[in-house]
Design an enzyme around this catalytic site. Sequence first.
Site, mmCIF file in Angstrom:
data_model
loop_
_atom_site.group_PDB
_atom_site.id
_atom_site.type_symbol
_atom_site.label_atom_id
_atom_site.label_comp_id
_atom_site.label_asym_id
_atom_site.label_seq_id
_atom_site.Cartn_x
_atom_site.Cartn_y
_atom_site.Cartn_z
ATOM 1 C CB ALA A 55 37.815 31.750 39.752
ATOM 2 N N GLY A 72 40.682 36.288 36.980
ATOM 3 C CA GLY A 72 40.473 36.780 38.201
ATOM 4 C C GLY A 72 41.203 38.310 38.807
ATOM 5 C CD GLU A 93 38.436 39.293 34.296
ATOM 6 O OE1 GLU A 93 38.426 37.913 35.633
ATOM 7 O OE2 GLU A 93 37.694 39.393 33.773
ATOM 8 C CD GLU A 110 41.035 34.334 32.581
ATOM 9 O OE1 GLU A 110 41.616 35.127 32.327
ATOM 10 O OE2 GLU A 110 40.271 35.034 33.914
#
Length: 697
Positions: free
Chosen positions: A63, A104, A107, A127
């Site tokens: 992010a 992210g 991911e 995270e």
Amino acid sequence: MSEAAAYSVRDGIAVITMNNPPVNGLGSVLRPGIMDGIKKAGADPAVKALVLIGSAKAFSGGADIREFNTPKMSVLPSLPEINDAQDGCPKPMVAAIGGFALGGGLELALGCHYRVAAPKAQLGLPEVKLGLLPGSGGTQRLPRVVGAAQAVLMMTTGNPVPAEKALGLGLVDEVVAGDLLEGALSFARKLIKEGKGPRRIRDMTVKVEGDSKAFFEKARAEVGKASRGYPAPLEIVACVEAAVAKPFDEGRKEERQRFASLVEGKESKALRHMFFAERQTSKIPDVPEDTPTRPVKSAAVIGAGTMGGGIAMNFANAGIPVSMMDVTQEAVDKGLKKIKDNYASTVSKGRLKQEEMDKRISLIKTTTKLDDAKDADIVIEAVFERMDVKQDMFRKLDSVMKPGAILATNTSTLDVNEIANVTKRPQDVIGTHFFSPANVMRLLEVVRGAKTAKDVLATTMKLGKTIKKVAVVSGVCDGFIGNRMVEKYGQQSLFLLDEGCSPQQVDAAAYKWGMAMGPLAMGDMAGLDIGWEIRKRRYVERPNFVYSKVGDKIAELGRYGQKTGKGWYRYDLPNRTPIPDPEVEDIIKKYRTENNIKTRAISNEEIVERLIYALVNEAAYILEEGIALRASDIDMVYLTGYGFPPYRGGPMFYADTVGLKNVLNSIQRFQSGYQGAVWKPAPLLLKLANEGRKFNE
Ligand code: NAD
């Protein structure tokens, strides 16, 4: 096509290149670009495969933190929507990972059907460090690739794995030694040639070693034990369990729900506060970020004692040559031996290579002549804590050091201005307050004197980063930010003993609340003689500062804590576990009787409130006086220097979550209790509480 994601086709392979410096954060400019690329490639019959690549430094850091708490966060498409498009893509998609793929970013890579990585790449889902869990399929996809055990480990520690290890785990399919894009293209060509299509992780099943129920029971027990006070790690285990037991889409739903409740939870809010607080510390309103700095290519440390040695190690660790001076050869030899022992212990634990240790030691020169320091760009004084000794040293440094050198003092309590003023260059003088052990503790209070030049401050702050410290600016006052506050905390801890608590009761309450250790155990670790010396000075300098003298009774017996094997506790050295000592109980009882103190039962809740609000109230004075630049700097000081639990966000953030009105009410209640006169609500606290505001706004 957006500038943040370039699209090109080479030999029938679509290449989507992410270009959103510095870390390819998956922000509002990048996400649409990636989505467009996937759609375009999917629709183009000439395209047979896709490669998604970032820069050499970063595939993607996840992010985009610059967009946190802004509407840009919710600009579509979201990362889960991109992941769905990846899953739906009819052509094989290869992630080419250079630098790092984190959060992210990983991911996104897990949404690809294959992954290749540069040899130095790092892959991880950190995270948990912000009190969260990977919320875009990470908890469902990672276990399907690396197995349940490894996924739990990676996600509950948040630590990344290097490319080679990722290869072994099956997280990447190939490590590319040469040009990453070329390697990824040839990997894609091979897929096309072999007729291999998309390999969706969502279609795989999770490997669990042994019986699944037993595995998760054990995982919960282990993770729960290691994550005292933090909910996210156990939530991660639950998500992995869902990945094993449930179809992908159901697991995803559970991940989303658990993520949403963590985001709203106070622990994650506190951790995210700390994350941003750390980035704030370097911002000084009247010293802009582009303030020119002085070069620091060499350093000198004066005093080879406890602090001097640790400080010298910081420079050596950063590759900066440093000379360490003390008055006798014996003192420098002893200092150097301690440094070597320290490094050797790290080597023996496998955390440092022998060559690296040798290199660092070779950067440290020892001397008994002050003159040898003269060419250093910065000199840090760490001699005895006495004004006459410090001033004498600074007069000498003034005459010896080259013009433009920074003259720093590691004093913990003395007035930096009084030290600076004995030199003809007070603009070059600054405080660098390291914490013990100086090679380990992350906090560095940078003490700005009245005449400290802006470029000296900017240089010292930059140096803080170079030596991997969290540098926090403090104005000049007794104890600076951290120790000035801790004095009030220590004061309350002794009053609690007076009133009926045992040392172990006070410490247990503080520990249970989340402090790394209680105040009395901390005193034993630091040395009770240090506090005693300070109090003796205070009795003369600030006779109005009220202390319980019970601490003196302990110190008078030579009980200085761990170093003498006895303090508030006794110790079976070298074991440093505190053991409650009936002798201490007797000393405290006697003190109560002699002073006619009535005892009462005190709840753990009151213990914690008195300790923590003592910090908060003093901090409010510190903030109002401008000693600290902002509330979050105070939070950072406590997090990095005093073992404050990160999930409570620092004393100021914690007070905000309790509500300043509630904090004030408690303080006002304490005013009518034992030694109530020491509780004077800070004007800033009164004001903010009455206006319904917060310290961290
Ligand atoms: P220490 O007693 O371990 O070391 C001080 C060293 O300075 C000794 O080796 C001594 O020989 C040397 N010294 C004294 N006068 C000297 C001179 N004129 N020239 C050269 N060397 C001289 O003390 P320490 O714990 O390392 O503390 C040093 C400073 O750091 C003090 O100002 C202290 O307040 C501060 N400090 C200490 C701690 C801590 O936890 N120990 C933490 C932060 C700051």
